[in-house]
Design an enzyme around this catalytic site. Structure first.
Site, PDB file in Angstrom:
ATOM      1  N   SER A 131       6.039  13.945   0.373  1.00 55.40           N
ATOM      2  CA  SER A 131       6.849  14.836  -0.364  1.00 55.40           C
ATOM      3  C   SER A 131       8.258  14.939   0.245  1.00 55.40           C
ATOM      4  O   SER A 131       8.204  14.578   1.508  1.00 55.40           O
ATOM      5  CB  SER A 131       6.537  16.430  -0.347  1.00 55.40           C
ATOM      6  N   SER A 132       9.216  14.951  -0.201  1.00 55.01           N
ATOM      7  CA  SER A 132      10.160  14.777  -0.961  1.00 55.01           C
ATOM      8  C   SER A 132      11.663  15.098  -0.298  1.00 55.01           C
ATOM      9  O   SER A 132      12.494  15.589  -0.698  1.00 55.01           O
ATOM     10  CB  SER A 132      10.284  15.802  -1.982  1.00 55.01           C
ATOM     11  N   GLU A 153      10.177  14.235  -8.571  1.00 57.41           N
ATOM     12  CA  GLU A 153       9.749  13.434  -9.536  1.00 57.41           C
ATOM     13  C   GLU A 153       9.530  14.403 -10.555  1.00 57.41           C
ATOM     14  O   GLU A 153       9.044  15.502 -10.648  1.00 57.41           O
ATOM     15  CB  GLU A 153       8.546  12.801  -9.043  1.00 57.41           C
ATOM     16  N   ASN A 164       0.949  -0.998   0.065  1.00 54.66           N
ATOM     17  CA  ASN A 164       0.013  -0.082   0.008  1.00 54.66           C
ATOM     18  C   ASN A 164       0.865   1.233  -0.124  1.00 54.66           C
ATOM     19  O   ASN A 164       1.460   1.784   1.028  1.00 54.66           O
ATOM     20  CB  ASN A 164      -1.029   0.050   1.442  1.00 54.66           C
TER      21      ASN A 164
END
Lengths: 147, 147, 147
Positions: A37-38, A91, A32
């Protein structure tokens, strides 16, 4: 924190199934995924993607795109930069764009994120995937947080 | 892992409030939902939806759609398939589509996910909700992970 | 549960970087944000935003909008209402809309959420941010769950 970088591509009978097949191709189809973010914590180690127990809750930065137009070139890229302190991830995706452009855009974006934080890049890691759509295609690239 | 399957529908004065009202109607309006993708761990048990403490963080697969066009028929569906090993979940939605079509599409998608993983379906569980919009309507269907 | 309310705005060379810069401006740029929906547990305390360890996983309700049209006025708002029991949060955004309108819309939406749950508002907290776009701008407002 350990992270893995991976990517995958696939066709499928529906948009959802093409996406799911691309996740399977990237070895992250049986968990799952929770999108985050990042940022890579300090001391992040990049490791080969492990075999997760099916149904695990797994945080990830996910680049994903799909198309049902025959002949479309679809691309997904993640770029992760590490430093002696923490790191950053971006991304990026493209449809009918040159892979090198999509990658180089990802690189500049993560470079900029590191610069603005005053972080000197030690290592730059990328995963990318391209696919020419037959009927319904999907590509994914991901940084997966392992814990 | 225990999961519950639920659905709800509502009108509301704004898109956000119609969505929130539909979550309340589905008994998941008083928690913080975190959207995840789509695998049921091995040994998952399906239970009636519990009374969560308000503000709990709850992972879920969520199908949601809304409309502000009077007379629109909106539909949200989740389908969950279990096996002797792990299982899969899909979400599907429709606007002005036949409920049975949206359900049967969800069923084929989850059937395909199970097939491609070599999993034999033991049980197929679905939740669906339809609503004819008055002013601003919303429908949700969800598989909620309880832990 | 402790929460913080914050907001930020920024320009950046790309949409992703403008967003990232706005998160930095809001002091939540160095964590991994996980988006959740919208309930404050009973006994929630609002505190100044802490210094998170870089790369922490942080749940939040996030209002975000961006634009690359010079002169656009972009706005992000969160409104959080508390009661003697639990509370509710909404996010709202606007492009070229009056800040007071976007705020007052957020207020009525959270007021409605509290009313429908039979909760009497004790305190209403808001964060808002506006920005006039130069090249590529972004605004964020967030309620951050600290744990």
């Amino acid at each position: 924190m350990k992270v893995s970088i991976t990517s995958g591509r696939a066709e499928g009978p529906t948009k959802l199934n093409a996406f799911d097949n691309a996740l399977l191709d990237a070895n992250i189809g049986n968990v799952n995924l929770i999108k985050v973010s990042s940022i890579l914590p300090s001391g992040t180690e990049v490791v080969p993607i492990p075999k997760f127990p099916a149904g695990d809750m797994v945080n990830c930065v996910l680049a994903y795109t799909s198309s049902d137009v025959e002949g479309d070139l679809i691309t997904a890229v993640v770029a992760a930069a590490t430093s002696d302190d923490f790191g950053c991830v971006v991304e990026n995706t493209g449809v009918n764009r040159d892979l090198e452009d999509v990658k180089s855009e990802a690189k500049s974006m993560v470079q900029y994120m590191m610069d603005i934080r005053g972080l000197k890049i030690k290592e730059m890691l990328m995963a990318d995937e391209t696919h020419i759509v037959k009927k319904q295609g999907a590509v994914v690239a991901a940084v997966v947080y392992i814990g």
